[in-house]
Design a protein around this motif. Structure first.
Motif, mmCIF file in Angstrom:
data_model
loop_
_atom_site.group_PDB
_atom_site.id
_atom_site.type_symbol
_atom_site.label_atom_id
_atom_site.label_comp_id
_atom_site.label_asym_id
_atom_site.label_seq_id
_atom_site.Cartn_x
_atom_site.Cartn_y
_atom_site.Cartn_z
ATOM 1 N N PHE A 122 0.829 -1.201 0.000
ATOM 2 C CA PHE A 122 0.000 0.000 0.000
ATOM 3 C C PHE A 122 0.871 1.262 0.000
ATOM 4 N N LEU A 123 2.078 1.143 0.515
ATOM 5 C CA LEU A 123 3.003 2.269 0.573
ATOM 6 C C LEU A 123 4.045 2.238 -0.547
ATOM 7 N N ASP A 124 3.916 1.291 -1.472
ATOM 8 C CA ASP A 124 4.859 1.184 -2.579
ATOM 9 C C ASP A 124 4.797 2.449 -3.441
ATOM 10 N N PRO A 125 5.936 3.092 -3.698
ATOM 11 C CA PRO A 125 5.895 4.351 -4.449
ATOM 12 C C PRO A 125 5.575 4.180 -5.937
ATOM 13 N N LYS A 126 5.834 3.015 -6.501
ATOM 14 C CA LYS A 126 5.631 2.836 -7.940
ATOM 15 C C LYS A 126 4.223 2.371 -8.290
ATOM 16 N N MET A 127 3.736 1.335 -7.630
ATOM 17 C CA MET A 127 2.409 0.795 -7.924
ATOM 18 C C MET A 127 1.752 0.346 -6.622
ATOM 19 N N PRO A 128 1.230 1.309 -5.851
ATOM 20 C CA PRO A 128 0.643 0.965 -4.551
ATOM 21 C C PRO A 128 -0.697 0.255 -4.691
ATOM 22 N N GLY A 129 -0.937 -0.682 -3.799
ATOM 23 C CA GLY A 129 -2.205 -1.396 -3.824
ATOM 24 C C GLY A 129 -2.431 -2.202 -2.561
ATOM 25 N N ILE A 130 -3.655 -2.710 -2.469
ATOM 26 C CA ILE A 130 -4.065 -3.517 -1.318
ATOM 27 C C ILE A 130 -4.680 -4.801 -1.844
ATOM 28 N N HIS A 131 -4.278 -5.924 -1.292
ATOM 29 C CA HIS A 131 -4.802 -7.215 -1.734
ATOM 30 C C HIS A 131 -6.065 -7.562 -0.945
ATOM 31 N N PRO A 132 -7.049 -8.195 -1.598
ATOM 32 C CA PRO A 132 -8.273 -8.592 -0.887
ATOM 33 C C PRO A 132 -8.010 -9.494 0.316
ATOM 34 N N ASN A 133 -6.990 -10.329 0.243
ATOM 35 C CA ASN A 133 -6.682 -11.205 1.387
ATOM 36 C C ASN A 133 -6.332 -10.370 2.618
ATOM 37 N N THR A 134 -5.596 -9.280 2.423
ATOM 38 C CA THR A 134 -5.237 -8.395 3.528
ATOM 39 C C THR A 134 -6.488 -7.764 4.123
ATOM 40 N N LEU A 135 -7.387 -7.289 3.254
ATOM 41 C CA LEU A 135 -8.625 -6.671 3.733
ATOM 42 C C LEU A 135 -9.470 -7.668 4.517
ATOM 43 N N ALA A 136 -9.512 -8.914 4.055
ATOM 44 C CA ALA A 136 -10.272 -9.951 4.759
ATOM 45 C C ALA A 136 -9.638 -10.249 6.118
ATOM 46 N N GLU A 137 -8.311 -10.384 6.150
ATOM 47 C CA GLU A 137 -7.605 -10.680 7.400
ATOM 48 C C GLU A 137 -7.813 -9.578 8.438
ATOM 49 N N LEU A 138 -7.957 -8.345 7.980
ATOM 50 C CA LEU A 138 -8.137 -7.209 8.886
ATOM 51 C C LEU A 138 -9.596 -7.010 9.308
#
Length: 152
Positions: A122-138
């Protein structure tokens, strides 16, 4: 993979139009909000800063909603620097026809205030993103209660 001389090259699978995916996600989210009693409207247009506007007549609260949609499991592209803390973000995994749509409902204040908890990507400067697995785990899968929580 090589082809015999004279054979046509293998056909590429056509790429799905990203605008269609985005609109499908917005309409699915609008339907879910309407089912939950929130008055909801889609904001059509190219340079919009909000995808949906929702209003809860019971609490008298309004919500600006950003929708991020994918057709299959991959990273939702979103830069931490573009997150508005006052908005609600709904990440939609459309899946294949016949499969259930998955929703991840995240307050913008969580994304903005605690970006590291959504993974280093999510903090990657080139291509930031969030994976659905992370959202589910949280615990954000089907977290529609976000629209019922107090403004505090």
């Amino acid at each position: 993979m090589s082809t015999a001389e004279g054979d046509p090259p293998p056909k590429k699978k056509p790429r799905v139009d990203g605008q269609i995916t985005g609109l499908a996600g917005e309409l699915f989210v609008a339907a879910e909000l309407l089912k939950r009693g929130l008055q909801t409207s889609v904001t059509f247009g190219n340079a919009k800063s909000v995808d949906l506007l929702a209003y809860d007549p019971e609490s008298k609260r309004s919500f600006a909603v950003q929708v991020k949609a994918l057709r299959s499991k991959n990273f939702f592209l979103l830069s931490h620097h573009k997150v508005e803390p006052t908005q609600v973000y709904v990440f939609v995994l459309l899946n294949k026809p016949g499969q259930q749509v998955q929703y991840f409902v995240v307050p913008g204040k969580d994304l903005h205030g605690q970006p590291e908890k959504f993974s280093k990507w999510f903090l990657d400067p080139k291509m930031p993103g969030i994976h659905p697995n992370t959202l589910a785990e949280l615990g954000y899968e089907d977290a529609w209660h976000v629209f019922a929580e107090s403004a505090a």
